[in-house]
Enzyme design. Structure first.
Site, mmCIF file in Angstrom:
data_model
loop_
_atom_site.group_PDB
_atom_site.id
_atom_site.type_symbol
_atom_site.label_atom_id
_atom_site.label_comp_id
_atom_site.label_asym_id
_atom_site.label_seq_id
_atom_site.Cartn_x
_atom_site.Cartn_y
_atom_site.Cartn_z
ATOM 1 N N HIS A 152 84.309 8.204 98.199
ATOM 2 C CA HIS A 152 83.079 7.483 98.717
ATOM 3 C C HIS A 152 83.549 6.571 99.889
ATOM 4 C CE1 HIS A 152 79.647 8.395 95.609
ATOM 5 N NE2 HIS A 152 79.720 9.129 96.481
ATOM 6 N N ARG B 96 72.228 25.217 105.181
ATOM 7 C CA ARG B 96 72.763 25.823 104.010
ATOM 8 C C ARG B 96 71.748 25.996 102.802
ATOM 9 N NH1 ARG B 96 77.491 22.565 101.007
ATOM 10 N NH2 ARG B 96 75.870 21.225 100.701
ATOM 11 N N ASP C 266 85.603 22.840 98.687
ATOM 12 C CA ASP C 266 85.613 23.633 97.552
ATOM 13 C C ASP C 266 86.738 24.700 97.303
ATOM 14 O OD1 ASP C 266 83.700 22.704 95.469
ATOM 15 O OD2 ASP C 266 82.043 23.464 96.862
ATOM 16 N N CYS D 32 83.203 23.852 107.938
ATOM 17 C CA CYS D 32 82.373 22.737 107.777
ATOM 18 C C CYS D 32 82.811 21.803 106.644
ATOM 19 C CB CYS D 32 80.953 23.212 107.541
ATOM 20 S SG CYS D 32 80.908 24.248 106.023
#
Length: 556
Positions: free
Chosen positions: A184, A322, A440, A487
């Site tokens: 974060h 998305r 990912d 992205c």
């Protein structure tokens, strides 16, 4: 002079005296309470409520990604399971302070053991506990220091509530000894344009008032700098500021090869800022915000209005939306409430949507209707829709066929799983485009949860194994004449952006605040240069070596 290595966020450089974050509040003693359990319960309820509302107010003031983070923290503070843990301790005669301390610590340990997204949120829970205990004690919560002059903030890590409202006239730069490029702190620092280095383990040895140079481009903190080094850093900062204020041009390489630079957005209200910062469209619009704050799926009408706002803000430009990416770190009770031992490898992304096809069909309906509404009112946006977490050719065919049924003209997939990269030539025969989600893709390639601190060193998109999969996908796109965008967070790293283009990426999407640095860096290299730099990175054996090899090739 000596240096402290870390992970730089962006290309910025800053200098100034150090000011360290105050130490956490001392743990309360486990003494019996002189008050009744009922009175202590009332104290806890008031403190938790006050802290939750303060977090929400800070989020509303900060806006953007910070608002989402702080709203999540407020929900965490008032979690019923956590409240039950506190109540159990109060009923046993504990003070409100100790009950909060012990219950939150127990909850934190549970989250850490679970790992993944929840494990990463353990640090957020510590911050909430500190704020509640400070409220109970009638003391100010630990926070950002105020030495009375501009300073370089040094902390173990920074709570979202503090990062969101940093006074950028006072905080020259940020150094944390923990955290990684997807923490974060890093995400919010990137969004706010703060010069930052995270994961600098040796930062604990920095002392208050010590002058340092924070060189995010090199990923180092320079201690005991000479006057000459300070002047060079000052000149670099001035040059970067001048480049940022230069007229905005479309993304391109030095030889004129176009590389559209797009924005990653989480809500329609970020559109105006993205356009102002030079976004040529949207490369990733996350639709989860419509779903995560609700116990039920939003209606078609609710979705349509949000999509309409987005498309209207980008008339004449590409907008890639998305489909709902839920499951794993974003669980939704109305989508999948079954317990999974390893949700990151379970029913998530398109898998979850296929199991609840009505939700996917409603989303496609809302997108098609929003597109039609905007077209009826003037110039339309160029709407592209993609499915998340696609792992097979069959899944690709399923999604594209369904999207076509609703009139979606451009339907594609996200490449986030090694299988879809390895079969990219077949996937792209079915899909109109691919967009690589490097966050990912990295975690699945290296079997390292991207939000688990214990394996953060593996979560690096510079790893040659990840770069090789990106090259495979890029080549498939080039052979078939299909666009392949990026992205993930990797696109916001300026030198890595050059590498990605050299591997076949045809567009790059990132946080809007990163656009200027990436645009300026791309203009330094031609396509042949980008391919040469990419090959140097691919030839390395690990992420650190790939980064060094690319840097050397870029300066050759």
């Amino acid at each position: 002079m000596s240096t402290i290595p870390g992970v730089g966020i962006g290309l910025g450089v800053a200098q100034g005296p150090v000011a360290r974050m105050a130490a956490p509040l001392p743990a309360p003693a486990n003494d019996p309470s002189p008050l009744s359990a009922q009175d202590e319960t009332a104290r806890v309820r008031e403190a938790v409520h006050a802290v939750a509302r303060e977090l929400e107010e800070r989020g509303a003031l900060a806006g953007g990604a910070a608002r989402d983070v702080l709203e999540a923290q407020a929900m965490m503070a008032e979690d019923p399971s956590l409240e039950s843990e506190v109540d159990t301790r109060l009923a046993a005669g504990a003070t409100a302070e100790w009950a909060v301390h012990d219950a939150f610590a127990s909850f934190r340990d549970t989250l850490t053991a679970v790992g993944g997204y929840l494990g990463e949120r353990a640090a957020d829970l510590d911050d909430v506990a500190q704020r509640v205990i400070a409220r109970l004690r009638g003391e100010p919560a630990p926070g950002v220091p105020d030495p009375g002059h501009p300073f370089v903030l040094v902390a173990t890590d920074l709570a979202p509530a503090d990062t969101a409202l940093l006074d950028l006239d006072q905080v020259l730069a940020l150094i944390t000894s923990e955290g990684g490029p997807t923490s974060h702190t890093a995400i919010l620092a990137r969004e706010k344009g703060i010069v930052a280095i995270v994961g600098a383990a040796e930062a604990a040895r920095l002392a208050d008032d010590e002058t340092v140079i924070v060189d995010a481009a090199a990923g180092v903190v320079v201690t005991e700098p000479t006057e000459e080094e300070l002047q060079r850093a000052h000149n670099r900062a001035d040059a970067r500021a001048n480049a940022a204020s230069a007229p905005i041009t479309p993304g391109a390489l030095a030889d004129g090869t176009a590389v559209p630079l797009l924005a990653n957005l989480g809500k329609p209200d970020g559109a105006a800022e993205a356009v102002e910062l030079g976004a040529e469209g949207v490369g990733l619009f996350r639709t989860e915000f419509l779903f995560l704050s609700s116990t039920n799926a939003p209606t078609v009408a609710q979705q349509r209005e949000s999509y309409r706002q987005l498309l209207a803000a980008f008339r004449g430009k590409k907008v890639v939306v998305r489909a709902l990416d839920a499951g794993a770190d974003k669980p939704l009770a109305f989508l999948n409430d079954a317990h999974e031992e390893n949700p990151a490898l379970g029913l998530r992304g398109l898998r979850a949507l296929r199991a609840n096809e009505d939700i996917l069909r409603e989303q496609l309906t809302a997108l098609a209707e929003a597109d039609a509404d905007v077209r009826a009112g003037g110039e339309a946006a160029d709407l592209w829709v993609m499915a998340p977490m696609v792992s097979t050719v069959e899944e690709t065919s399923y999604f594209v066929t369904l999207a076509r049924e609703y009139g979606i003209k451009t339907a594609g997939v996200m490449v986030e799983v090694p299988s879809s990269a390895l079969l990219a030539d077949r996937v792209l025969r079915e899909a109109d485009f691919a967009s690589i989600g490097t966050n990912d893709l990295t975690q699945y390639t290296l079997a390292a949860d991207r939000l688990l601190g214990s394996v953060a060193s593996f979560q690096d998109p510079w790893h040659p194994a990840v770069l090789s999969l990106i090259r495979t996908t890029g080549r498939a796109g080039a052979d078939l004449g299909k666009p392949v965008g990026i992205c993930g967070e990797a696109a916001a790293d300026p030198l890595l952006a050059v590498v990605l283009v050299g591997l076949g990426a045809t567009s790059l999407s990132m946080a809007p605040s990163a656009l200027a640095d990436v645009r300026a860096t791309l203009l330094q290299y031609g396509l042949d240069d980008a391919r040469r730099i990419a090959e140097a990175a691919l030839a390395a054996n690990d992420a650190a070596s790939a980064r060094i090899a690319a840097r050397e090739a870029a300066t050759a």
